[in-house]
Design an enzyme around this catalytic site. Sequence first.
Site, PDB file in Angstrom:
ATOM      1  N   ASN A   1      28.658  42.167  49.449  1.00  0.00           N
ATOM      2  CA  ASN A   1      29.610  42.532  48.391  1.00  0.00           C
ATOM      3  C   ASN A   1      28.777  42.883  47.176  1.00  0.00           C
ATOM      4  O   ASN A   1      27.979  42.068  46.733  1.00  0.00           O
ATOM      5  CB  ASN A   1      30.523  41.332  48.099  1.00  0.00           C
ATOM      6  N   GLY A   2      28.948  44.086  46.643  1.00  0.00           N
ATOM      7  CA  GLY A   2      28.182  44.472  45.454  1.00  0.00           C
ATOM      8  C   GLY A   2      27.570  45.847  45.624  1.00  0.00           C
ATOM      9  O   GLY A   2      28.000  46.633  46.484  1.00  0.00           O
TER      10      GLY A   2
ATOM     11  N   LYS B   1      51.715  48.939  35.591  1.00  0.00           N
ATOM     12  CA  LYS B   1      52.281  48.455  36.861  1.00  0.00           C
ATOM     13  C   LYS B   1      52.804  49.631  37.685  1.00  0.00           C
ATOM     14  O   LYS B   1      52.618  49.702  38.884  1.00  0.00           O
ATOM     15  CB  LYS B   1      53.442  47.473  36.620  1.00  0.00           C
TER      16      LYS B   1
ATOM     17  N   GLU C   1      49.991  51.787  39.109  1.00  0.00           N
ATOM     18  CA  GLU C   1      49.246  51.073  40.128  1.00  0.00           C
ATOM     19  C   GLU C   1      49.941  51.023  41.474  1.00  0.00           C
ATOM     20  O   GLU C   1      49.322  51.264  42.501  1.00  0.00           O
ATOM     21  CB  GLU C   1      49.155  49.609  39.658  1.00  0.00           C
TER      22      GLU C   1
ATOM     23  N   ARG D   1      40.844  41.662  48.284  1.00  0.00           N
ATOM     24  CA  ARG D   1      39.595  42.047  47.613  1.00  0.00           C
ATOM     25  C   ARG D   1      39.112  43.426  48.045  1.00  0.00           C
ATOM     26  O   ARG D   1      38.154  43.963  47.485  1.00  0.00           O
ATOM     27  CB  ARG D   1      38.506  41.022  47.914  1.00  0.00           C
TER      28      ARG D   1
ATOM     29  N   LYS E   1      41.644  43.683  44.277  1.00  0.00           N
ATOM     30  CA  LYS E   1      42.102  42.748  43.251  1.00  0.00           C
ATOM     31  C   LYS E   1      41.010  42.367  42.268  1.00  0.00           C
ATOM     32  O   LYS E   1      41.235  42.296  41.079  1.00  0.00           O
ATOM     33  CB  LYS E   1      42.646  41.488  43.923  1.00  0.00           C
TER      34      LYS E   1
ATOM     35  N   GLU F   1      51.610  47.545  29.674  1.00  0.00           N
ATOM     36  CA  GLU F   1      51.580  46.825  30.949  1.00  0.00           C
ATOM     37  C   GLU F   1      52.650  47.373  31.909  1.00  0.00           C
ATOM     38  O   GLU F   1      52.387  47.541  33.103  1.00  0.00           O
ATOM     39  CB  GLU F   1      51.784  45.317  30.701  1.00  0.00           C
TER      40      GLU F   1
ATOM     41  N   CYS G   1      35.398  43.511  47.941  1.00  0.00           N
ATOM     42  CA  CYS G   1      34.914  43.107  49.251  1.00  0.00           C
ATOM     43  C   CYS G   1      35.100  41.600  49.406  1.00  0.00           C
ATOM     44  O   CYS G   1      34.779  40.833  48.500  1.00  0.00           O
ATOM     45  CB  CYS G   1      33.440  43.427  49.505  1.00  0.00           C
TER      46      CYS G   1
ATOM     47  N   HIS H   1      54.171  61.148  16.048  1.00  0.00           N
ATOM     48  CA  HIS H   1      52.809  61.654  15.827  1.00  0.00           C
ATOM     49  C   HIS H   1      52.295  62.391  17.055  1.00  0.00           C
ATOM     50  O   HIS H   1      51.105  62.667  17.152  1.00  0.00           O
ATOM     51  CB  HIS H   1      51.878  60.501  15.462  1.00  0.00           C
TER      52      HIS H   1
ATOM     53  N   TRP I   1      35.756  47.177  50.197  1.00  0.00           N
ATOM     54  CA  TRP I   1      36.195  48.166  49.219  1.00  0.00           C
ATOM     55  C   TRP I   1      35.005  49.092  49.055  1.00  0.00           C
ATOM     56  O   TRP I   1      33.957  48.688  48.543  1.00  0.00           O
ATOM     57  CB  TRP I   1      36.557  47.486  47.889  1.00  0.00           C
TER      58      TRP I   1
HETATM   59  C1  F6R Z   1      46.455  45.150  37.135  1.00  0.00           C
HETATM   60  C2  F6R Z   1      45.355  44.264  37.355  1.00  0.00           C
HETATM   61  C3  F6R Z   1      44.046  44.590  36.739  1.00  0.00           C
HETATM   62  C4  F6R Z   1      43.352  43.300  36.286  1.00  0.00           C
HETATM   63  C5  F6R Z   1      41.920  43.622  35.816  1.00  0.00           C
HETATM   64  C6  F6R Z   1      41.207  42.381  35.328  1.00  0.00           C
HETATM   65  O1  F6R Z   1      47.610  44.711  37.760  1.00  0.00           O
HETATM   66  O2  F6R Z   1      45.475  43.288  38.040  1.00  0.00           O
HETATM   67  O3  F6R Z   1      44.167  45.495  35.693  1.00  0.00           O
HETATM   68  O4  F6R Z   1      44.091  42.710  35.259  1.00  0.00           O
HETATM   69  O5  F6R Z   1      41.196  44.181  36.875  1.00  0.00           O
HETATM   70  O6  F6R Z   1      41.114  41.433  36.346  1.00  0.00           O
HETATM   71  P1  F6R Z   1      40.800  39.927  36.008  1.00  0.00           P
HETATM   72  O7  F6R Z   1      41.955  39.390  35.248  1.00  0.00           O
HETATM   73  O8  F6R Z   1      40.626  39.269  37.334  1.00  0.00           O
HETATM   74  O9  F6R Z   1      39.542  39.935  35.186  1.00  0.00           O
END
Ligand code: F6R
Length: 616
Positions: free
Chosen positions: A102-103, A489, A492, A27, A611, A485, A2, A508, A76
């Site tokens: 927010n929360g 990606k 996501e 956000r 994010k 990673e 949010c 395994h 969100w």
């Molecule tokens: C994936 C991504 C998330 C963040 C995770 C931690 O692309 O961005 O997996 O890495 O939510 O976020 P931060 O780094 O802000 O603590």
Amino acid sequence: MCGIVGYVGPGDTVEVLTSGLKRLEYRGYDSAGVAVLDTNGEVAVRKRSGKLARLVELLEASPVPATGTGIGHTRWATHGGPTDVNAHPHLGDAGKLALIHNGIVENFAELRAELDAAGVELQSETDTEVVAALLGLEVAKAGDLEVAFRSVVKRLHGTFTLLAMHRDNSNKVVAARHSSPLVVGLGEGENFLGSDVAAFVGYTRRAVAVEEDNIAIITPELVTITDFDGNPVEFEEYEVAWDTEAADKGGWSSFMAKEINEQPEAVANTVRGRITDGHVVIPELSALGDETIKNVDRIVIIACGTASYAGQIGAYAIEQWARIPVEVQLSHEFRYRDPVLSERTMVISVSQSGETMDTMMAVKYANERGVTTVSVCNTQSATIPRESDAAVYTHAGPEVAVASTKAFTAQITALYLIGLHFGHVRGTLSAEAEAAAITGLEELPAAVAEAVATHDEIAQLAHWMADTRSVLFLGRHVGFPTALEGALKLKEIAYIHAEGFAAGELKHGPIALIDHGQPVFVLVPSPRQSPVMHSKVVSNIQEIRARGARVIALVEKGDTSVLPYADDVIRLPLVDSIFEPLVQVVPLQWFALELSTAKGLDVDQPRNLAKSVTVE
Ligand code: F6R
């Protein structure tokens, strides 16, 4: 999660709020809304489910004649689905006050029951409207917004940033913070509130980070900060290190494309100023003192998602150079396992936003146990670095795309720096190894730039593979977290089933997944640097190829050993083995972006995500 913005001043309130929300949309983008005091002195609300663009359309179709007081929100969803009714702001005191949040209010059911008993009818399913209604009752009772606000916030359990405005208090917005972010922007004759500085950086770069359990009250001329009992709190302002240009898309097709391209600079900026007389020196760690670093006998890296993979890569580097055992734990697992910590343990948190609730709670837990805490963070003055004993900032600049790219490579770089600094202080690093690593580090931006230049061949590959339903990634050593990673990606932003494996784990179990045409990205270690690992990975390639896999091999330039077995070969620049993730991850980022684009998806704002995960 949010985004929140507040404004008081003579500017175009709707414009200030919507431009702030535009920068905060990463956000959360389930719904958006604004409340302003209109020219009749009433609270006017416009809100809509969906992305911000839908709210902007509504504001164009149904403009609101605003005076200079307003709040805005991009959501969100937690309590209640992403509908128009559940969108913020919510009203109280018979429409005289508006509130955004927010929360999560954890005791909302109990508070709702109290409102039901008082005969208050609510429109939405949100916990936020409960707070707005409660505040309405309190304002009616106390006759004063600030008094009422203080008494309501003290009754809430959970996490919150709240912003409220009332018809009878023009030119005033009140805000409270409890375990969710809140910053004030200081202007000339105008002031701002935001969940982060992106909300107002287009108007001012002077900011104040509001501390935990504080209330901020803004009027055009004055900012007052108090605790929840109304006692004044002193505050310091700081200058935001970046401007709006850094947070704009420029000519790029997406923020993610821009941010992938910015990685050479992000790495260079993170290294800059931290190499002195042939050693890595991190001035921010000097407050800890060399004795603390020498005394550490174990490091626990805590992080979530992409940041945790950066942590896993950093763990190899720190162990190699500083000879300290390092383990990586997901922040949300860490504090629930009753971790064994001693005064010689160091906890290093890794977080782009510095606001991730799980990581923040883990840092608090470590602090409470007297452990030294170091934060690797990309956001100036965010909560996690402020709560930690020392902060090593990554200088990647603002990262807007939900999928992390440049923050990841900058986090790994910062962890390399920590490993080299600790190795130097502890005397575990030979002069030769140190010199070679520092040269390697200085050459990294150019190598990353070469990796960025693989874009066109990766775009071609993604175009051919647009119908792919599942992709596997294999890596060894530092290539393993890089494989994880790459898979994250793809999940996501392209919504494709993807998994990363340690190549040695293949036989395994995971090899059973290999079937005719199954695409597998294989991160091949350098044959010059790691001949043994290299030959094992080449054997893995043969094993999966024999079972029908379509192999896409990421190799260092000049490595021809995989040519007979690979369907596609991506050639990457030569770097030291420990630095391979920084070049190998880039084509994987491009692949996810291009596949998402080929599927017609929103690269920057993938479904269900936000994010900054500021709720647990
Ligand atoms: C994936 C991504 C998330 C963040 C995770 C931690 O692309 O961005 O997996 O890495 O939510 O976020 P931060 O780094 O802000 O603590």
